[in-house]
Motif scaffolding. Structure first.
Motif, PDB file in Angstrom:
ATOM      1  N   MET A   1       0.817  -1.182   0.000  1.00 26.31           N
ATOM      2  CA  MET A   1       0.000   0.000   0.000  1.00 26.31           C
ATOM      3  C   MET A   1       0.870   1.258   0.000  1.00 26.31           C
ATOM      4  N   LEU A   2       1.932   1.255   0.772  1.00 29.19           N
ATOM      5  CA  LEU A   2       2.824   2.416   0.802  1.00 29.19           C
ATOM      6  C   LEU A   2       3.413   2.670  -0.579  1.00 29.19           C
ATOM      7  N   THR A   3       3.760   1.623  -1.292  1.00 28.42           N
ATOM      8  CA  THR A   3       4.290   1.775  -2.654  1.00 28.42           C
ATOM      9  C   THR A   3       3.239   2.389  -3.567  1.00 28.42           C
ATOM     10  N   ALA A   4       1.990   1.947  -3.454  1.00 28.98           N
ATOM     11  CA  ALA A   4       0.921   2.502  -4.283  1.00 28.98           C
ATOM     12  C   ALA A   4       0.717   3.978  -3.990  1.00 28.98           C
ATOM     13  N   ILE A   5       0.786   4.359  -2.728  1.00 29.91           N
ATOM     14  CA  ILE A   5       0.653   5.766  -2.355  1.00 29.91           C
ATOM     15  C   ILE A   5       1.818   6.570  -2.926  1.00 29.91           C
ATOM     16  N   ALA A   6       3.026   6.036  -2.828  1.00 30.12           N
ATOM     17  CA  ALA A   6       4.203   6.726  -3.355  1.00 30.12           C
ATOM     18  C   ALA A   6       4.173   6.814  -4.875  1.00 30.12           C
ATOM     19  N   ASP A   7       3.495   5.853  -5.521  1.00 30.56           N
ATOM     20  CA  ASP A   7       3.387   5.858  -6.984  1.00 30.56           C
ATOM     21  C   ASP A   7       2.377   6.872  -7.486  1.00 30.56           C
ATOM     22  N   GLY A   8       1.673   7.547  -6.573  1.00 27.51           N
ATOM     23  CA  GLY A   8       0.746   8.587  -6.977  1.00 27.51           C
ATOM     24  C   GLY A   8      -0.719   8.205  -6.890  1.00 27.51           C
ATOM     25  N   VAL A   9      -1.040   6.990  -6.496  1.00 25.81           N
ATOM     26  CA  VAL A   9      -2.428   6.590  -6.282  1.00 25.81           C
ATOM     27  C   VAL A   9      -2.786   7.071  -4.890  1.00 25.81           C
ATOM     28  N   ALA A  10      -3.429   8.237  -4.800  1.00 26.59           N
ATOM     29  CA  ALA A  10      -3.508   8.906  -3.508  1.00 26.59           C
ATOM     30  C   ALA A  10      -4.880   8.894  -2.839  1.00 26.59           C
ATOM     31  N   THR A  11      -5.959   8.664  -3.555  1.00 25.08           N
ATOM     32  CA  THR A  11      -7.260   8.692  -2.883  1.00 25.08           C
ATOM     33  C   THR A  11      -7.607   7.305  -2.342  1.00 25.08           C
ATOM     34  N   THR A  12      -8.457   7.282  -1.341  1.00 25.84           N
ATOM     35  CA  THR A  12      -8.875   6.009  -0.756  1.00 25.84           C
ATOM     36  C   THR A  12      -9.539   5.122  -1.811  1.00 25.84           C
ATOM     37  N   GLY A  13     -10.428   5.694  -2.605  1.00 22.71           N
ATOM     38  CA  GLY A  13     -11.112   4.918  -3.638  1.00 22.71           C
ATOM     39  C   GLY A  13     -10.168   4.361  -4.690  1.00 22.71           C
ATOM     40  N   ALA A  14      -9.209   5.173  -5.130  1.00 17.57           N
ATOM     41  CA  ALA A  14      -8.243   4.713  -6.136  1.00 17.57           C
ATOM     42  C   ALA A  14      -7.364   3.597  -5.578  1.00 17.57           C
ATOM     43  N   LEU A  15      -6.965   3.728  -4.315  1.00 14.54           N
ATOM     44  CA  LEU A  15      -6.167   2.669  -3.689  1.00 14.54           C
ATOM     45  C   LEU A  15      -6.978   1.373  -3.604  1.00 14.54           C
ATOM     46  N   ALA A  16      -8.244   1.473  -3.233  1.00  9.35           N
ATOM     47  CA  ALA A  16      -9.096   0.284  -3.126  1.00  9.35           C
ATOM     48  C   ALA A  16      -9.196  -0.419  -4.476  1.00  9.35           C
ATOM     49  N   ARG A  17      -9.417   0.344  -5.544  1.00  7.87           N
ATOM     50  CA  ARG A  17      -9.518  -0.252  -6.880  1.00  7.87           C
ATOM     51  C   ARG A  17      -8.193  -0.877  -7.299  1.00  7.87           C
ATOM     52  N   ARG A  18      -7.099  -0.171  -7.103  1.00  7.01           N
ATOM     53  CA  ARG A  18      -5.787  -0.668  -7.535  1.00  7.01           C
ATOM     54  C   ARG A  18      -5.389  -1.935  -6.781  1.00  7.01           C
ATOM     55  N   LEU A  19      -5.675  -1.976  -5.483  1.00  8.36           N
ATOM     56  CA  LEU A  19      -5.245  -3.094  -4.656  1.00  8.36           C
ATOM     57  C   LEU A  19      -6.293  -4.204  -4.555  1.00  8.36           C
ATOM     58  N   GLY A  20      -7.493  -3.958  -5.067  1.00  9.69           N
ATOM     59  CA  GLY A  20      -8.537  -4.967  -5.046  1.00  9.69           C
ATOM     60  C   GLY A  20      -9.080  -5.258  -3.654  1.00  9.69           C
ATOM     61  N   ILE A  21      -9.145  -4.210  -2.819  1.00  7.17           N
ATOM     62  CA  ILE A  21      -9.679  -4.354  -1.466  1.00  7.17           C
ATOM     63  C   ILE A  21     -10.741  -3.280  -1.243  1.00  7.17           C
ATOM     64  N   SER A  22     -11.472  -3.387  -0.160  1.00  6.71           N
ATOM     65  CA  SER A  22     -12.532  -2.418   0.116  1.00  6.71           C
ATOM     66  C   SER A  22     -11.970  -1.079   0.590  1.00  6.71           C
ATOM     67  N   SER A  23     -12.769  -0.045   0.451  1.00  8.73           N
ATOM     68  CA  SER A  23     -12.372   1.273   0.961  1.00  8.73           C
ATOM     69  C   SER A  23     -12.181   1.230   2.473  1.00  8.73           C
ATOM     70  N   ALA A  24     -12.990   0.425   3.162  1.00 14.12           N
ATOM     71  CA  ALA A  24     -12.846   0.287   4.617  1.00 14.12           C
ATOM     72  C   ALA A  24     -11.487  -0.317   4.969  1.00 14.12           C
ATOM     73  N   ALA A  25     -11.049  -1.316   4.191  1.00 13.66           N
ATOM     74  CA  ALA A  25      -9.739  -1.926   4.436  1.00 13.66           C
ATOM     75  C   ALA A  25      -8.623  -0.919   4.179  1.00 13.66           C
ATOM     76  N   VAL A  26      -8.775  -0.114   3.118  1.00  6.91           N
ATOM     77  CA  VAL A  26      -7.780   0.928   2.835  1.00  6.91           C
ATOM     78  C   VAL A  26      -7.714   1.899   4.006  1.00  6.91           C
ATOM     79  N   SER A  27      -8.862   2.304   4.517  1.00  9.74           N
ATOM     80  CA  SER A  27      -8.894   3.235   5.643  1.00  9.74           C
ATOM     81  C   SER A  27      -8.185   2.666   6.865  1.00  9.74           C
ATOM     82  N   GLN A  28      -8.390   1.378   7.131  1.00 11.14           N
ATOM     83  CA  GLN A  28      -7.717   0.749   8.269  1.00 11.14           C
ATOM     84  C   GLN A  28      -6.203   0.718   8.062  1.00 11.14           C
ATOM     85  N   HIS A  29      -5.770   0.347   6.874  1.00 14.45           N
ATOM     86  CA  HIS A  29      -4.336   0.280   6.588  1.00 14.45           C
ATOM     87  C   HIS A  29      -3.689   1.662   6.611  1.00 14.45           C
ATOM     88  N   THR A  30      -4.374   2.643   6.018  1.00 16.95           N
ATOM     89  CA  THR A  30      -3.793   3.980   6.006  1.00 16.95           C
ATOM     90  C   THR A  30      -3.734   4.571   7.413  1.00 16.95           C
TER      91      THR A  30
END
Length: 89
Positions: A1-30
């Motif tokens: 997830m840190l790599t995805a954030i550093a690569d410029g995927v910065a919104t919670t929704g974009a991270l969820a789509r890129r990583l194939g996980i829920s927005s809630a899971a992204v929120s917990q990880h972030t």
């Protein structure tokens, strides 16, 4: 997830789509990354934006190795520096 954030995927929704996980899971990880000082988070026009800190970027710039220089099984030391994803050997 840190790599995805550093690569410029910065919104919670974009991270969820890129990583194939829920927005809630992204929120917990972030939340964990933020508490560790590896990212910052801010709201902008209804979006939650995540950015790496200097510490987070520095962490990505290190080889994947355990104390004593041991590389975890299946990872190649040469593939990790510079934030690139580790490859399976």
């Amino acid at each position: 997830m840190l790599t995805a954030i550093a690569d410029g995927v910065a919104t919670t929704g974009a991270l969820a789509r890129r990583l194939g996980i829920s927005s809630a899971a992204v929120s917990q990880h972030t939340a964990v990354l933020r508490e560790a000082g590896l990212i910052t988070t801010r709201r902008h026009h209804g979006n939650v934006l995540h950015n790496p800190t200097q510490t987070g970027l520095a962490l990505l710039d290190r080889p994947y190795a355990l104390p004593g220089g041991h590389v975890p099984t299946g990872l190649s030391r040469s593939s990790a520096p510079g934030g690139a994803a580790a490859t399976r050997s």
